[in-house]
Design a protein around this motif. Structure first.
Motif, PDB file in Angstrom:
ATOM      1  N   ARG A 172      -2.331  66.529  -2.471  1.00  0.00           N
ATOM      2  CA  ARG A 172      -1.665  67.198  -3.590  1.00  0.00           C
ATOM      3  C   ARG A 172      -2.556  67.371  -4.812  1.00  0.00           C
ATOM      4  O   ARG A 172      -2.305  68.253  -5.641  1.00  0.00           O
ATOM      5  N   HIS A 173      -3.580  66.540  -4.952  1.00  0.00           N
ATOM      6  CA  HIS A 173      -4.375  66.575  -6.181  1.00  0.00           C
ATOM      7  C   HIS A 173      -5.849  66.896  -5.950  1.00  0.00           C
ATOM      8  O   HIS A 173      -6.401  67.765  -6.610  1.00  0.00           O
ATOM      9  N   MET A 174      -6.486  66.212  -5.007  1.00  0.00           N
ATOM     10  CA  MET A 174      -7.917  66.426  -4.817  1.00  0.00           C
ATOM     11  C   MET A 174      -8.210  67.690  -4.018  1.00  0.00           C
ATOM     12  O   MET A 174      -9.049  68.513  -4.422  1.00  0.00           O
ATOM     13  N   LEU A 175      -7.527  67.871  -2.896  1.00  0.00           N
ATOM     14  CA  LEU A 175      -7.806  69.013  -2.024  1.00  0.00           C
ATOM     15  C   LEU A 175      -7.574  70.368  -2.698  1.00  0.00           C
ATOM     16  O   LEU A 175      -8.397  71.272  -2.542  1.00  0.00           O
ATOM     17  N   CYS A 221      -3.612  54.829 -10.968  1.00  0.00           N
ATOM     18  CA  CYS A 221      -2.891  53.916 -11.863  1.00  0.00           C
ATOM     19  C   CYS A 221      -1.378  54.044 -11.698  1.00  0.00           C
ATOM     20  O   CYS A 221      -0.636  53.073 -11.892  1.00  0.00           O
ATOM     21  N   LEU A 222      -0.910  55.222 -11.355  1.00  0.00           N
ATOM     22  CA  LEU A 222       0.520  55.447 -11.127  1.00  0.00           C
ATOM     23  C   LEU A 222       0.956  55.002  -9.740  1.00  0.00           C
ATOM     24  O   LEU A 222       2.120  55.174  -9.375  1.00  0.00           O
ATOM     25  N   GLU A 223       0.028  54.435  -8.981  1.00  0.00           N
ATOM     26  CA  GLU A 223       0.297  53.932  -7.638  1.00  0.00           C
ATOM     27  C   GLU A 223       0.820  55.026  -6.710  1.00  0.00           C
ATOM     28  O   GLU A 223       1.687  54.802  -5.867  1.00  0.00           O
ATOM     29  N   ILE A 224       0.291  56.211  -6.884  1.00  0.00           N
ATOM     30  CA  ILE A 224       0.606  57.302  -5.967  1.00  0.00           C
ATOM     31  C   ILE A 224      -0.104  57.038  -4.641  1.00  0.00           C
ATOM     32  O   ILE A 224      -1.218  56.518  -4.609  1.00  0.00           O
ATOM     33  N   SER A 225       0.539  57.376  -3.549  1.00  0.00           N
ATOM     34  CA  SER A 225      -0.034  57.111  -2.233  1.00  0.00           C
ATOM     35  C   SER A 225      -1.376  57.830  -2.071  1.00  0.00           C
ATOM     36  O   SER A 225      -1.604  58.895  -2.638  1.00  0.00           O
ATOM     37  N   GLN A 226      -2.249  57.212  -1.292  1.00  0.00           N
ATOM     38  CA  GLN A 226      -3.577  57.757  -1.079  1.00  0.00           C
ATOM     39  C   GLN A 226      -3.511  59.157  -0.453  1.00  0.00           C
ATOM     40  O   GLN A 226      -4.270  60.058  -0.837  1.00  0.00           O
ATOM     41  N   TRP A 227      -2.607  59.343   0.514  1.00  0.00           N
ATOM     42  CA  TRP A 227      -2.496  60.644   1.166  1.00  0.00           C
ATOM     43  C   TRP A 227      -2.056  61.717   0.179  1.00  0.00           C
ATOM     44  O   TRP A 227      -2.536  62.837   0.223  1.00  0.00           O
TER      45      TRP A 227
END
Length: 307
Positions: A215-218, A204-210
């Motif tokens: 930074r978040h999922m890995l 929703c914050l339009e953060i880049s997919q990479w």
């Protein structure tokens, strides 16, 4: 009328909470006597391997320091150079204690390097597979299933037959053998993380997919990755020792524990037991110590395994 700005909650765990979690996990680790013993043995062996050039009585691969007249001497014999061979000598007059220290450098180096490279590659492939999904995920998982259906030693033997002998070739072969374990582990964790609220908030914050991936999922997939990596270090060391024992692993100029065991195999039943036995004991100690620490880490990082 002024616009009301709603603060966006943080997407990551606060540093204070992370520090408390690490302290608690460290306390849980030292609460296990088996893990403490395994960690202590592992640290001692790693210290001996790392500083072997400084503390080893002899450089066993410097021909100027070897005397063929010192070959096959029993443990505790004084060599012509004045040093005491506490673990005996081999057929070339090398001090076995020094040879084991240098051999552990190669075995531990190959195991740690291959696991580090394979975990990075496998983790990136696994998180990408889970995040993209669809046909890409199905294709990646079928490749993983196909590779895991073959014995690791068979794949490594084929690769080394193609690439040839060499330390870098062994590491490359072990990376190719191991990446699938990390890809499957990280994919399973990433599928769970993919449907959580913080990932939806990041989109929703339009953060880049990479950035969402790295930074978040890995980072939230790291705990199971640490457990698998710890166990795979022992597996990589064992596999490298097996390849060296078969004569297709590291070269003679960079012998590992497996090659030292192979060197003494012909003398095992002739009374000169020390040439092969002591490198084998060192290999067993390394593998058992790593597995003890790995089992405890699995219990700490995955609550489902807590008894």
């Amino acid at each position: 009328m002024s616009e009301i700005i709603t603060p966006v909650p943080a997407l990551s765990t606060p540093p204070v909470k992370n520090e408390r979690l690490l302290v608690r996990q460290a306390k849980d680790l030292v609460a296990s006597p088996e893990a403490v013993v395994g960690l202590a043995v592992l640290l001692v062996l790693a210290f001996l391997a790392l500083f072997a050039p400084l503390i080893a009585p002899q450089n066993p691969y410097d021909l100027m320091q070897l005397d063929i007249m010192d070959n096959m001497l029993p443990p505790g014999t004084m060599l012509g150079s004045g040093i005491t061979a506490w673990l005996g000598t081999d057929d070339q007059g090398r001090d076995m204690l020094s040879a084991i220290m240098y051999g552990m450098r190669v075995s531990l180096g190959v195991g740690i390097a291959s696991v580090a490279i394979a975990s990075v590659i496998g983790a990136l492939i696994g998180v990408l597979s889970a995040y993209i999904g669809g046909r890409f995920d199905a294709l990646v998982m079928r490749i993983v299933d196909l590779q895991l259906s073959f014995p690791s030693i068979l794949i490594a033997l084929v690769l080394l037959t193609v690439f040839g002998r060499g330390l870098d070739k062994v590491i490359l072969s072990l990376v190719f053998v191991q990446w699938a374990y990390y890809a499957r582990t990280v994919r399973g964790s990433a599928l769970v993380e993919k449907n959580k609220d913080y990932i939806a908030a990041a989109r929703c914050l339009e953060i880049s997919q990479w950035r969402i991936l790295v930074r978040h999922m890995l980072p939230n997939c790291i705990p199971p990755l640490i457990v698998v990596s710890t166990v795979q270090v022992a597996h990589a060391i064992t596999l490298e020792s097996t390849l060296s024992f078969l004569g297709v692993g590291v070269p003679v100029t960079q012998p590992s524990l497996g090659m030292l065991i192979a060197t003494g195999y012909d003398f095992l039943l002739s009374g000169n037991y020390w040439v092969s036995t002591y490198p084998g004991v060192a290999l067993v100690l390394i593998v058992v110590a790593i597995n003890l620490v790995g089992d405890r880490l699995r219990a700490i990082l995955n609550p489902r395994f807590v008894q």
